[in-house]
Design an enzyme around this catalytic site. Structure first.
Site, mmCIF file in Angstrom:
data_model
loop_
_atom_site.group_PDB
_atom_site.id
_atom_site.type_symbol
_atom_site.label_atom_id
_atom_site.label_comp_id
_atom_site.label_asym_id
_atom_site.label_seq_id
_atom_site.Cartn_x
_atom_site.Cartn_y
_atom_site.Cartn_z
ATOM 1 N N PHE A 30 0.750 -1.292 -0.024
ATOM 2 C CA PHE A 30 0.030 0.074 -0.056
ATOM 3 C C PHE A 30 0.940 1.165 0.022
ATOM 4 C CE2 PHE A 30 0.677 -0.001 4.670
ATOM 5 C CZ PHE A 30 0.677 1.398 4.911
ATOM 6 N N LYS A 31 2.119 1.159 0.384
ATOM 7 C CA LYS A 31 3.000 2.479 0.316
ATOM 8 C C LYS A 31 3.176 3.226 -1.004
ATOM 9 C CE LYS A 31 3.475 1.573 4.781
ATOM 10 N NZ LYS A 31 4.748 1.403 5.444
#
Length: 498
Positions: free
Chosen positions: A112-113
């Site tokens: 998700f980063k």
């Protein structure tokens, strides 16, 4: 839109200055002076927009010193076709009944980063032109696994920047380690430290505010910035995907427009769930924010009791990105909830630094409990949840998403709350293939080779591992240095050659 510091109410800087600095010189975190509103009509219009248009609308409310052309450049570059494996960038899929999964791992590093770290280099380079004169930016990152690789990939070979990443030597998965130590690029550096993520994060923060180090940087025409979620340029893009998820849930019939949802987030540093809080405060219809922790349950205990206590055993778990005892972004939430009183924040966080513990006031504690629900689960329950989710719903969850699913299930069972739910899924299961394989197939063979484990998981699940993970097999390791946490500043100087 101006930004202030959680440690000094007199600070007023632009969005681009906040992004360039990363952290306020007083050690506080930059935060908007007010949270912009998104009207119901504006939200409804976003239901008909794609991800890029949603991002431009939301970020435009926060980054008001960016021109329309500059914002278009940043968003179009970050989310252009081919960078994410899903056309929707952050797709929502139905798990069962009223529970949906927001898949945030479709980017180049399968975590998700990427959602924020694909756009941060664009935001930072535009910001630097507004605030810096011919200085090279040094991005300093502490990572518990995913931020490091996502930041390295985002900033590799970006002109005018260098990026240095520190990770706990025994605190990341084999795949996460390979992703970082084989990183390509002429402006990148990676170093393991003897310690845990909190040691790395504390070391990075102390380097940022060390006057002698800053002087040495000034002499070499260098300036620090951050790619951790302490940087507002990292946090703001995360607000977008919660608003986008709601729009997609309206479009697929999971929720009626205007109906509230619950958001469940697996989190250690509190940044991901804080972004959901900002979305709620902007006007997104949210009932409860559900904070999911692993065995390092410092956030669960805090939300339930009002006392933050990092004086406890630290556990290395199968969900390593959440192995954190000092949750940096909590400071931003507490600053807002205490009435933006910087003196109160300085007092609480001085206590945390000196004694490792602080207790918030009764009124702040009451506000937290009104907004948040917290739960946790250990490794055994995490693996059990992976198994049950796969067998019951044919969905293969990674070890962090499984923590969120477990906490979500317990919340629904205990409360009977049938509000539609979206769970933030933070990583591909193939980044944690050993734990996931062992959970789905309880008598699975224990492979020495990470890629044999990946192959076994592919065969079992009939899913294909992301190509960017499979391509790491046989790739040359470039960075194998291990240092003590006390030597982090020296490592920075050595890596930069100053």
């Amino acid at each position: 839109m101006f930004y202030t510091s959680t440690r000094d109410n007199s600070v007023r800087v632009t969005a681009s200055k906040a992004i360039t600095d990363g952290i306020s010189p007083d050690g506080g975190l930059y935060i908007p002076v007010e949270i912009p509103a998104l009207s119901a009509d504006e939200l409804k219009a976003l239901c008909d927009a794609d991800y890029k248009e949603r991002a431009k609308k939301v970020l435009g409310l926060y980054l008001t010193d960016f021109s329309k052309d500059e914002l278009d450049y940043c968003v179009e570059g970050a989310y252009k076709e081919g960078k994410f494996s899903s056309e929707k960038v952050a797709p929502v899929v139905k798990l069962h009944d009223n529970v949906s999964i927001l898949e945030l791992f479709k980017g180049p590093t399968c975590a998700f980063k990427d959602m924020a770290l694909q756009i941060l280099p664009y935001l930072l380079t535009v910001s630097a032109k507004k605030n810096l004169k011919d200085k090279e930016i040094v991005i300093l990152v502490a990572t518990s696994g995913d931020t490091g690789k996502a930041a390295l990939e985002g900033f590799k070979d970006v002109d005018g920047t260098r990026i240095l990443v520190f990770y706990p030597v025994d605190g990341v998965s084999p795949m996460q380690k390979l992703q970082m130590t084989t990183q390509e690029g002429n402006n990148v550096g990676v170093c393991a430290i003897k310690g845990n993520f909190d040691d790395a994060q504390t070391g990075v923060k102390s380097i940022f505010t060390n006057k002698e180090i800053l002087k040495r940087f000034e002499e070499n025409n260098l300036v620090f910035s951050s790619a951790n979620s302490i940087n507002w340029g990292r946090l703001a893009p995360q607000i977008v995907y919660y608003i986008s998820a709601y729009c997609d849930m309206v479009n697929n019939g999971s929720v009626k427009f205007g109906e509230k949802i619950n958001i469940v987030v697996p989190t250690g540093n509190f940044g991901n769930i804080l972004a959901a809080y900002f979305a709620k405060e902007m006007g997104l219809p949210v009932n409860k924010l559900i904070c999911a922790s692993n065995a390092n349950r410092v956030l669960t205990d805090f939300i339930q009791s009002g006392t933050y206590n990092r004086n406890r055993d630290f556990y290395t778990t199968v969900s390593p990105s959440m192995d954190i005892l000092i949750s940096s972004n909590l400071e931003r939430l507490l600053y807002i909830l205490c009435g933006r009183d910087a003196d109160v924040i300085n007092d609480w966080f001085s206590q945390l630094g000196d004694k490792g513990v602080y207790t918030v006031s009764d009124d702040v504690n009451a506000k937290i409990k009104e907004l948040f629900v917290a739960g946790c689960c250990d490794d055994a329950l995490t693996k059990e949840t992976i198994n049950e989710t796969y067998n019951d719903y044919d969905y293969l969850a990674d070890t962090h998403t499984a923590v969120a699913i477990n906490v979500c299930n317990k919340y629904i069972e205990e409360t009977g709350d049938m509000t539609p739910v979206v769970i933030a899924s933070t990583a591909s299961p193939f980044k944690f293939s050993k734990a996931v394989l062992g959970a789905v197939e309880t008598d699975a063979k224990d492979y020495d080779d990470e890629f044999s484990t990946v192959a076994a998981l592919e065969e079992l699940s009939s899913l294909k591992a992301p190509e960017q993970l499979s391509a790491l097999k046989g790739k040359e390791v470039r960075f194998d240095k291990v240092a003590s946490k006390e030597d982090m500043a020296k490592v920075v100087f050595d890596m930069l050659g100053i």
